[in-house]
Motif scaffolding. Structure first.
Motif, mmCIF file in Angstrom:
data_model
loop_
_atom_site.group_PDB
_atom_site.id
_atom_site.type_symbol
_atom_site.label_atom_id
_atom_site.label_comp_id
_atom_site.label_asym_id
_atom_site.label_seq_id
_atom_site.Cartn_x
_atom_site.Cartn_y
_atom_site.Cartn_z
ATOM 1 N N LEU A 32 27.618 2.978 -69.831
ATOM 2 C CA LEU A 32 26.718 4.075 -70.180
ATOM 3 C C LEU A 32 27.011 4.647 -71.559
ATOM 4 C CD1 LEU A 32 26.547 6.056 -66.801
ATOM 5 C CD2 LEU A 32 24.731 4.670 -67.828
ATOM 6 N N THR A 33 28.264 4.649 -71.940
ATOM 7 C CA THR A 33 28.649 5.277 -73.208
ATOM 8 C C THR A 33 28.814 4.281 -74.351
ATOM 9 O OG1 THR A 33 30.995 5.124 -72.620
ATOM 10 C CG2 THR A 33 29.828 7.143 -71.992
ATOM 11 N N GLY A 34 28.653 2.995 -74.040
ATOM 12 C CA GLY A 34 28.810 1.999 -75.095
ATOM 13 C C GLY A 34 30.232 1.849 -75.532
ATOM 14 N N ASN A 35 31.184 2.220 -74.651
ATOM 15 C CA ASN A 35 32.600 2.128 -74.987
ATOM 16 C C ASN A 35 33.126 0.764 -74.563
ATOM 17 O OD1 ASN A 35 35.309 2.618 -75.487
ATOM 18 N ND2 ASN A 35 35.637 3.571 -73.497
ATOM 19 N N PHE A 36 33.582 -0.014 -75.509
ATOM 20 C CA PHE A 36 34.045 -1.360 -75.203
ATOM 21 C C PHE A 36 35.562 -1.460 -75.295
ATOM 22 C CE2 PHE A 36 29.702 -1.823 -76.804
ATOM 23 C CZ PHE A 36 29.130 -2.457 -75.719
ATOM 24 N N ALA A 37 36.239 -0.419 -74.793
ATOM 25 C CA ALA A 37 37.703 -0.432 -74.804
ATOM 26 C C ALA A 37 38.238 -1.589 -73.975
ATOM 27 C CB ALA A 37 38.248 0.899 -74.267
ATOM 28 N N MET A 38 37.590 -1.852 -72.844
ATOM 29 C CA MET A 38 38.044 -2.939 -71.988
ATOM 30 C C MET A 38 37.913 -4.278 -72.705
ATOM 31 S SD MET A 38 39.134 -1.732 -69.106
ATOM 32 C CE MET A 38 38.952 -2.984 -67.867
ATOM 33 N N ARG A 39 36.811 -4.436 -73.478
ATOM 34 C CA ARG A 39 36.599 -5.691 -74.184
ATOM 35 C C ARG A 39 37.635 -5.875 -75.282
ATOM 36 N NH1 ARG A 39 30.673 -6.850 -76.291
ATOM 37 N NH2 ARG A 39 30.369 -6.767 -74.048
ATOM 38 N N SER A 40 37.943 -4.801 -76.011
ATOM 39 C CA SER A 40 38.948 -4.902 -77.063
ATOM 40 C C SER A 40 40.315 -5.160 -76.471
ATOM 41 C CB SER A 40 38.978 -3.620 -77.914
ATOM 42 O OG SER A 40 39.397 -2.516 -77.139
ATOM 43 N N GLU A 41 40.573 -4.572 -75.300
ATOM 44 C CA GLU A 41 41.839 -4.818 -74.622
ATOM 45 C C GLU A 41 41.907 -6.272 -74.196
ATOM 46 O OE1 GLU A 41 44.168 -2.287 -71.447
ATOM 47 O OE2 GLU A 41 42.602 -3.426 -70.475
ATOM 48 N N PHE B 135 36.448 13.351 -60.677
ATOM 49 C CA PHE B 135 35.290 12.572 -61.120
ATOM 50 C C PHE B 135 34.927 12.939 -62.559
ATOM 51 C CE2 PHE B 135 30.665 12.064 -61.619
ATOM 52 C CZ PHE B 135 30.543 10.703 -61.328
ATOM 53 N N ILE B 136 34.977 14.226 -62.866
ATOM 54 C CA ILE B 136 34.693 14.674 -64.236
ATOM 55 C C ILE B 136 35.725 14.102 -65.200
ATOM 56 C CG2 ILE B 136 34.600 16.687 -65.773
ATOM 57 C CD1 ILE B 136 33.484 18.280 -63.399
ATOM 58 N N LEU B 137 37.011 14.159 -64.807
ATOM 59 C CA LEU B 137 38.062 13.610 -65.661
ATOM 60 C C LEU B 137 37.872 12.106 -65.866
ATOM 61 C CD1 LEU B 137 40.690 14.308 -67.181
ATOM 62 C CD2 LEU B 137 41.945 13.687 -65.113
ATOM 63 N N LEU B 138 37.501 11.419 -64.796
ATOM 64 C CA LEU B 138 37.267 9.973 -64.867
ATOM 65 C C LEU B 138 36.113 9.638 -65.802
ATOM 66 C CD1 LEU B 138 37.330 6.984 -63.841
ATOM 67 C CD2 LEU B 138 35.972 7.764 -61.890
ATOM 68 N N MET B 139 34.995 10.329 -65.625
ATOM 69 C CA MET B 139 33.782 9.968 -66.357
ATOM 70 C C MET B 139 33.751 10.497 -67.787
ATOM 71 S SD MET B 139 32.365 8.030 -64.211
ATOM 72 C CE MET B 139 30.746 7.736 -64.952
ATOM 73 N N THR B 140 34.713 11.340 -68.150
ATOM 74 C CA THR B 140 34.779 11.812 -69.538
ATOM 75 C C THR B 140 35.912 11.140 -70.320
ATOM 76 O OG1 THR B 140 36.138 13.705 -68.814
ATOM 77 C CG2 THR B 140 33.756 14.071 -69.056
ATOM 78 N N SER B 141 36.784 10.415 -69.611
ATOM 79 C CA SER B 141 37.894 9.744 -70.275
ATOM 80 C C SER B 141 37.425 8.455 -70.946
ATOM 81 C CB SER B 141 39.011 9.434 -69.273
ATOM 82 O OG SER B 141 39.530 10.619 -68.716
ATOM 83 N N ARG B 142 38.295 7.913 -71.793
ATOM 84 C CA ARG B 142 37.960 6.678 -72.500
ATOM 85 C C ARG B 142 38.945 5.560 -72.201
ATOM 86 N NH1 ARG B 142 36.972 6.624 -78.989
ATOM 87 N NH2 ARG B 142 35.241 7.958 -78.322
ATOM 88 N N ALA C 8 33.856 1.128 -65.164
ATOM 89 C CA ALA C 8 33.017 0.128 -65.825
ATOM 90 C C ALA C 8 31.623 0.683 -66.094
ATOM 91 C CB ALA C 8 32.935 -1.123 -64.964
ATOM 92 N N ILE C 9 31.095 1.440 -65.137
ATOM 93 C CA ILE C 9 29.786 2.078 -65.328
ATOM 94 C C ILE C 9 29.852 3.089 -66.463
ATOM 95 C CG2 ILE C 9 28.093 3.622 -64.263
ATOM 96 C CD1 ILE C 9 28.790 2.278 -61.579
ATOM 97 N N ARG C 10 30.925 3.853 -66.485
ATOM 98 C CA ARG C 10 31.147 4.819 -67.575
ATOM 99 C C ARG C 10 31.131 4.128 -68.930
ATOM 100 N NH1 ARG C 10 37.274 6.213 -68.139
ATOM 101 N NH2 ARG C 10 37.125 4.075 -68.918
ATOM 102 N N ASP C 11 31.867 3.027 -69.034
ATOM 103 C CA ASP C 11 31.928 2.302 -70.308
ATOM 104 C C ASP C 11 30.572 1.744 -70.710
ATOM 105 O OD1 ASP C 11 34.628 2.834 -70.426
ATOM 106 O OD2 ASP C 11 35.216 0.923 -69.525
#
Length: 268
Positions: A250-259, A164-171, A245-248
């Motif tokens: 919460l962190t404002g990471n839009f990697a999925m959108r750019s993908e 879970f830690i690895l999941l929620m800290t990855s990008r 998706a929740i991780r993204d």
């Protein structure tokens, strides 16, 4: 949601390719571009996994008449796999820290692909093992075989916490179409349990099965359990996708959108 599903259900999404290699060595929580913070996190997770693995081999292996029996359990497969996963995660960060950013001009490096495939396998597998054990097996093990309570928690609870830690800290993205990785390991273990039974294998208590819910003397029950397990693995993988998706979010990471923007120009 409609756009997301449309972009996920493409043949290209089965592959282990991604346009932003930095997503594999930067944490979603950091704002700078150094790989050192995530390198330290991954190294700590790897060392924790090594400690659990060694402790399990020493404590449980010593109680078995044959150390080889340690390898028949899915729990121990999971511990071994999360150790390998965190090892490859550390390798990715180590390569970047000492040799510079990953060049993905001709695709992601092999070690990054292996890490990604292992991540897709071991995160849902760890969650599945925890749910399966505490819902179906904890009472059985407690009655017939006294397991060290601390080791018990580290094998069946801490494994999910680490993943879970690895999941929620990855990008890096978590794709719907990568569900087949964890499904394959489930099929492999099912085949192994059948071969083990056919070869006359016994568990440490002398039973002709590895798990009471996976008894090949009762093929009907085992077949039902296999189907339930396969569906459960897919459901757990969908949970992992949702957590990503929740991780993204919460962190404002839009990697999925750019993908999505990248693959939207590709043919189906």
């Amino acid at each position: 949601m409609k756009v997301y599903l449309k972009t996920q259900f493409r043949l290209s999404m089965f592959k282990l390719e991604h346009e932003n290699p930095s997503d594999f060595y930067l944490s979603c929580w950091q704002k700078n571009r150094t790989s050192l913070p995530f390198f330290c996190v991954r190294l700590l997770l790897f060392l924790t996994c090594v400690g659990i693995l060694v402790s399990s081999l020493v404590i449980m292996g010593g109680s078995f008449s044959n150390l080889g029996l340690w390898f028949i359990y899915m729990t121990h497969w999971g511990v071994l796999l999360i150790t390998i996963t965190t090892a490859f995660a550390t390798v990715v960060s180590c390569q970047v820290y000492f040799k510079g950013p990953i060049d993905a001009t001709f695709g992601l490096p092999w070690y990054t692909k292996i890490y990604w495939a292992l991540f897709n396998t071991t995160v849902p597998m760890a969650f599945f093992i925890t749910i399966y054990y505490y819902s179906l097996l904890a009472g059985y093990v407690g009655e017939d075989w006294q397991l060290d309570p601390v080791l018990d928690f580290f094998l069946h609870g801490m494994n999910s916490i680490i993943m879970f830690i690895l999941l929620m800290t990855s990008r890096h993205p978590i794709r719907l179409m990568h569900f087949y990785f964890v499904l394959c390991i489930g099929i492999i273990y099912l085949a192994f349990s059948g071969i083990y039974y056919a070869a006359g294998g016994l568990d440490p208590l002398g039973n002709h099965y590895i798990y009471p819910t996976l008894d090949w003397k009762l093929p009907g029950q085992t077949a039902i359990m296999a189907v339930v397990a396969a569906v459960s693995l897919i459901v757990v993988y969908l949970l992992v996708v949702a957590l990503g998706a929740i991780r993204d979010a919460l962190t404002g990471n839009f990697a999925m959108r750019s993908e999505t923007m990248h693959v939207s120009t590709e043919p189906y």
